[in-house]
Motif scaffolding. Structure first.
Motif, PDB file in Angstrom:
ATOM      1  N   UNK A 136       4.428  -2.666  -8.042  1.00  0.00           N
ATOM      2  CA  UNK A 136       4.211  -4.084  -7.792  1.00  0.00           C
ATOM      3  C   UNK A 136       2.777  -4.492  -8.074  1.00  0.00           C
ATOM      4  N   UNK A 137       2.624  -5.655  -8.713  1.00  0.00           N
ATOM      5  CA  UNK A 137       1.281  -6.149  -9.059  1.00  0.00           C
ATOM      6  C   UNK A 137       1.167  -7.644  -8.756  1.00  0.00           C
ATOM      7  N   UNK A 138      -0.068  -8.105  -8.595  1.00  0.00           N
ATOM      8  CA  UNK A 138      -0.304  -9.525  -8.357  1.00  0.00           C
ATOM      9  C   UNK A 138      -1.384 -10.023  -9.311  1.00  0.00           C
ATOM     10  N   UNK A 139      -1.612 -11.325  -9.308  1.00  0.00           N
ATOM     11  CA  UNK A 139      -2.772 -11.825 -10.037  1.00  0.00           C
ATOM     12  C   UNK A 139      -4.001 -11.631  -9.159  1.00  0.00           C
ATOM     13  N   UNK A 140      -5.160 -12.017  -9.688  1.00  0.00           N
ATOM     14  CA  UNK A 140      -6.423 -11.665  -9.039  1.00  0.00           C
ATOM     15  C   UNK A 140      -6.803 -12.583  -7.883  1.00  0.00           C
ATOM     16  N   UNK A 141      -6.033 -13.628  -7.641  1.00  0.00           N
ATOM     17  CA  UNK A 141      -6.447 -14.602  -6.635  1.00  0.00           C
ATOM     18  C   UNK A 141      -6.170 -14.106  -5.219  1.00  0.00           C
ATOM     19  N   UNK A 142      -7.064 -14.443  -4.322  1.00  0.00           N
ATOM     20  CA  UNK A 142      -6.876 -14.044  -2.933  1.00  0.00           C
ATOM     21  C   UNK A 142      -7.481 -12.680  -2.640  1.00  0.00           C
ATOM     22  N   UNK A 143      -7.328 -12.228  -1.411  1.00  0.00           N
ATOM     23  CA  UNK A 143      -7.997 -10.988  -1.011  1.00  0.00           C
ATOM     24  C   UNK A 143      -7.208  -9.777  -1.489  1.00  0.00           C
ATOM     25  N   UNK A 144      -7.924  -8.699  -1.706  1.00  0.00           N
ATOM     26  CA  UNK A 144      -7.336  -7.524  -2.367  1.00  0.00           C
ATOM     27  C   UNK A 144      -6.252  -6.837  -1.545  1.00  0.00           C
ATOM     28  N   UNK A 145      -6.516  -6.629  -0.257  1.00  0.00           N
ATOM     29  CA  UNK A 145      -5.519  -5.918   0.545  1.00  0.00           C
ATOM     30  C   UNK A 145      -4.288  -6.805   0.800  1.00  0.00           C
ATOM     31  N   UNK A 146      -4.495  -8.109   0.951  1.00  0.00           N
ATOM     32  CA  UNK A 146      -3.333  -8.991   1.079  1.00  0.00           C
ATOM     33  C   UNK A 146      -2.494  -8.898  -0.192  1.00  0.00           C
ATOM     34  N   UNK A 147      -3.172  -8.811  -1.323  1.00  0.00           N
ATOM     35  CA  UNK A 147      -2.442  -8.687  -2.586  1.00  0.00           C
ATOM     36  C   UNK A 147      -1.694  -7.356  -2.698  1.00  0.00           C
ATOM     37  N   UNK A 148      -2.240  -6.315  -2.071  1.00  0.00           N
ATOM     38  CA  UNK A 148      -1.487  -5.053  -1.997  1.00  0.00           C
ATOM     39  C   UNK A 148      -0.163  -5.328  -1.279  1.00  0.00           C
ATOM     40  N   UNK A 149      -0.234  -6.130  -0.209  1.00  0.00           N
ATOM     41  CA  UNK A 149       0.974  -6.479   0.538  1.00  0.00           C
ATOM     42  C   UNK A 149       1.958  -7.260  -0.316  1.00  0.00           C
ATOM     43  N   UNK A 150       1.417  -8.212  -1.067  1.00  0.00           N
ATOM     44  CA  UNK A 150       2.267  -9.049  -1.916  1.00  0.00           C
ATOM     45  C   UNK A 150       2.929  -8.209  -3.020  1.00  0.00           C
ATOM     46  N   UNK A 151       2.158  -7.299  -3.600  1.00  0.00           N
ATOM     47  CA  UNK A 151       2.701  -6.415  -4.652  1.00  0.00           C
ATOM     48  C   UNK A 151       3.791  -5.513  -4.088  1.00  0.00           C
ATOM     49  N   UNK A 152       3.568  -5.036  -2.864  1.00  0.00           N
ATOM     50  CA  UNK A 152       4.569  -4.179  -2.220  1.00  0.00           C
ATOM     51  C   UNK A 152       5.845  -4.970  -1.969  1.00  0.00           C
ATOM     52  N   UNK A 153       5.652  -6.202  -1.523  1.00  0.00           N
ATOM     53  CA  UNK A 153       6.819  -7.038  -1.240  1.00  0.00           C
ATOM     54  C   UNK A 153       7.619  -7.291  -2.524  1.00  0.00           C
ATOM     55  N   UNK A 154       6.903  -7.479  -3.625  1.00  0.00           N
ATOM     56  CA  UNK A 154       7.602  -7.690  -4.911  1.00  0.00           C
ATOM     57  C   UNK A 154       8.389  -6.446  -5.300  1.00  0.00           C
ATOM     58  N   UNK A 155       7.774  -5.272  -5.154  1.00  0.00           N
ATOM     59  CA  UNK A 155       8.512  -4.074  -5.555  1.00  0.00           C
ATOM     60  C   UNK A 155       9.685  -3.836  -4.602  1.00  0.00           C
ATOM     61  N   UNK A 156       9.532  -4.254  -3.328  1.00  0.00           N
ATOM     62  CA  UNK A 156      10.656  -4.125  -2.383  1.00  0.00           C
ATOM     63  C   UNK A 156      11.800  -5.070  -2.742  1.00  0.00           C
ATOM     64  N   UNK A 157      11.458  -6.249  -3.261  1.00  0.00           N
ATOM     65  CA  UNK A 157      12.523  -7.174  -3.699  1.00  0.00           C
ATOM     66  C   UNK A 157      13.375  -6.521  -4.769  1.00  0.00           C
ATOM     67  N   UNK A 158      12.691  -5.862  -5.703  1.00  0.00           N
ATOM     68  CA  UNK A 158      13.422  -5.202  -6.790  1.00  0.00           C
ATOM     69  C   UNK A 158      14.218  -4.026  -6.229  1.00  0.00           C
ATOM     70  N   UNK A 159      13.595  -3.288  -5.299  1.00  0.00           N
ATOM     71  CA  UNK A 159      14.275  -2.137  -4.690  1.00  0.00           C
ATOM     72  C   UNK A 159      15.562  -2.577  -3.998  1.00  0.00           C
ATOM     73  N   UNK A 160      15.470  -3.689  -3.273  1.00  0.00           N
ATOM     74  CA  UNK A 160      16.653  -4.176  -2.546  1.00  0.00           C
ATOM     75  C   UNK A 160      17.801  -4.477  -3.496  1.00  0.00           C
ATOM     76  N   UNK A 161      17.489  -5.128  -4.599  1.00  0.00           N
ATOM     77  CA  UNK A 161      18.537  -5.463  -5.563  1.00  0.00           C
ATOM     78  C   UNK A 161      19.186  -4.185  -6.089  1.00  0.00           C
TER      79      UNK A 161
END
Lengths: 179, 436
Positions: A113-138
């Motif tokens: 999971x990856x994000x764009x550069x906006x916002x804080x880095x660790x929050x973006x780690x969370x967002x990237x994880x959430x994206x990869x989890x969305x794919x995992x769920x499917x």
């Protein structure tokens, strides 16, 4: 490297499936990355039509396995800003991945999971994880096993495209599906 | 097991190598917006009583330190009419004409082969009075550190605030692209000198955090393709992998007592929550249990509560949690996005990243009043960290496509940028005061 592995894996599947159209398959793989990078505009993540194209290519080859193989290599799912929702466009390509995992219980997939550069880095780690989890769920809803899937989030640390344009950002909000 | 040991050995070797070669990217603070009230000060080149040339330009370091604070405006050496090195040689009238308010003079004397003595005096030019006089032993190798100590003493005497010139800054640099990307965790003196790489990897390195005693850094490294939290002892380079659970291992911060880390884990189910890891026992306690992203913990000054980022209200906002009952309360009120809280040394303010009219900027939130003040002026500013005296914040900004470091005083009056040679520089964290 990973591609080479996939080639071997798929070659094995091919032999099992006793299919005669391997040259076409190769072409299909070559086309795939172009389709990924082809879509450019920001909202373009919604028009990327990656799955659609891939599946159409797959249909030409006919066989079930081939159908999967064509879309499997180098798939990238793109997301809207601050969103973890998978767009309908990706339904077919994700189905193909799930089918491949179900048919090959020994196969392992890595969802990055990856994000764009906006916002804080660790929050973006969370967002990237959430994206990869969305794919995992499917994938799991379609029958893939938990043990077959590894998720990793790189947040904004590994951009696919450098720069601070809407275009670069759209290319960086993604999940890369890797075997 | 062998692998772990080999990697420890490797990193010990790496850090040993690093200590022999100063890092490429030396950073220098340059004040871009000062205050008109910056005190004009003359720091005269120190005399040297030994034979030959002086072994080190102590006054040069002192003047640069004072200038970097933005609160002093050191006089150019070529404008000086004379260069006294003892009180008897000072003609206050001349310094008055040059509009210097404060005069610093001193000298370095050799004691034996490697030992020296530094003495210095600070004068109020208008009152013609000595404000401070001090003599200290040093060595050739410690001369730069001694110069920072002199600057700290002068700064504290003149402003009433402890100087930070003897502290250090850790940051991450990224050079190269694609397969040649190289992430380095660098520790440098607060003035950018003595930059040393303490860890490097082709995979991302993130989120460095100083232990309260300033001897260790916790950080996140993705070496091998997945995230793990490491603790590294700076002196030896020895390091330990303290968390490599399935999924996210991130955002480590030291408890004020130095015995545990708050960190973020996803434990495989993809849900990021805050945990506390006791370092010696390895005991892990879950602190939040919420389907939202809970991350970027920061300890409250009393160590009995945490601040953290959560998007449980829809978008990222700052919450405060009591460890006792684990109840979280949202504390950021202004702005649609607030993240990565870092506490001021006095425990009264949080610096954070806030979305300000479409720009990600550094803000300071007053914890008592709940008000938010935007301090920076960039588009993609992030990772603010307070200097240990609370006067200055260092943060990461973007210049074109390059990541650079910048400073801003806590009152927003003084701005500086930290020039770097090449590559991205990011995630600066200021060390605590050295113990002494």
């Amino acid at each position: 490297m990973r591609n080479a592995k996939l080639v071997i894996l798929l070659a094995a599947t091919l032999m099992l499936g006793a299919c005669s159209k391997s040259p076409d398959v190769k072409d299909g793989w070559g086309d795939e990355p172009e389709m990924v990078t082809g879509a450019q505009d920001e909202s373009g993540s919604s028009q990327r039509g990656l799955g659609e194209n891939g599946v159409r290519g797959g249909e030409e080859f006919g066989g079930m396995n081939l159908d999967g193989q064509n879309v499997l290599d180098g798939t990238t799912i793109f997301f809207d800003y601050d969103s973890t929702d998978i767009k309908l466009d990706y339904e077919d390509v994700l189905m193909a991945h799930a089918r491949y995992l179900v048919e090959n219980p020994g196969a392992r997939v890595r969802l990055e999971g990856h994000t764009d550069e906006r916002g804080s880095r660790e929050y973006n780690i969370g967002l990237g994880e959430r994206r990869s989890q969305s794919v995992r769920r499917v994938l799991m809803l379609q029958g893939a096993q938990d043990s077959q899937i590894i998720t990793v989030s790189f947040g904004e640390e590994r951009p696919a495209e450098f720069g601070s344009s809407e275009d670069a950002w759209a290319k960086n909000r993604r999940v890369e599906i890797q075997y | 097991m062998t692998k772990v040991f080999t990697s420890i050995l490797f990193f010990m070797l790496m850090s040993a190598m690093a200590s022999f070669q100063p890092a490429h990217a030396e950073l220098r603070i340059e004040i871009t917006k000062g205050i008109s009230a910056a005190v004009p000060i003359a720091v005269v080149p120190f005399g040297y009583t030994g034979p030959g040339a002086a072994p080190f330009d102590v006054a040069g370091v002192v003047a640069a330190d004072l200038a970097s604070s933005g609160r002093f405006d050191p006089m150019d050496r070529k404008d000086m009419l004379e260069m006294p090195s003892s009180g008897a040689e000072v003609d206050f009238q001349d310094w008055r004409l040059l509009k210097a308010q404060v005069l610093v003079i001193g000298k370095v004397s050799p004691i034996n082969a490697d030992e020296y003595s530094i003495q210095f005096q600070v004068f109020d030019v208008f009152k013609r009075e000595q404000i401070l006089g001090y003599r200290m032993p040093t060595t050739r190798a410690a001369m730069r550190a001694s110069a920072h100590y002199v600057a700290d003493m002068i700064f504290e005497k003149l402003t009433g605030v402890k100087g930070v010139f003897s502290t250090q800054v850790a940051y991450v640099t990224v050079t190269g692209k694609g397969k040649d990307r190289n992430f380095e965790l660098v520790v440098a003196d607060a003035d950018g000198a003595n930059a040393k790489s303490i860890s490097n990897s082709p995979d991302p390195i993130m989120s460095p955090s100083w232990s309260p005693d300033g001897r260790k850094l916790a950080y996140v490294s993705f070496e091998g393709g997945t995230s793990a939290v490491y603790v590294q002892i700076l002196r030896s380079g020895f390091r330990q992998k303290v968390s490599s659970r399935r999924g996210v291992n991130g955002a480590p911060v030291w408890h004020p007592d130095g015995r545990s880390l708050a960190l973020t884990l996803s434990q495989g189910d993809g849900n990021l929550d805050i945990y506390v890891l006791e370092l010696t026992s390895g005991r892990l306690e879950r602190i939040t249990s919420h389907p939202a992203i809970d991350t970027e913990p920061e300890w409250r000054k009393d160590g009995r509560g945490l601040y953290f980022t959560s998007d449980r209200s829809g978008r990222a906002q700052i919450y405060e949690l009591e460890l006792q009952d684990k109840k979280a309360v949202r504390i950021s009120r202004e702005g649609s996005y607030n993240a990565r809280p870092r506490l001021s040394p006095d425990g009264k303010q949080l610096s954070l990243v806030t979305l300000d009219r479409g720009n990600y900027r550094i803000g300071i939130m007053d914890l008592e009043r709940g008000t938010l003040r935007v301090l920076s002026e960039g588009k993609l500013d992030e990772s603010p960290a307070f200097a240990p005296n609370g006067q200055t914040l260092i943060y990461a900004a973007r210049e074109g496509s390059q990541g650079v470091l910048a400073t801003v005083s806590a009152d927003g009056q003084i701005r500086g940028r930290i020039a770097s040679a090449d590559g991205d520089v990011r995630e600066p964290v200021w060390s605590p005061f050295p113990p002494n």
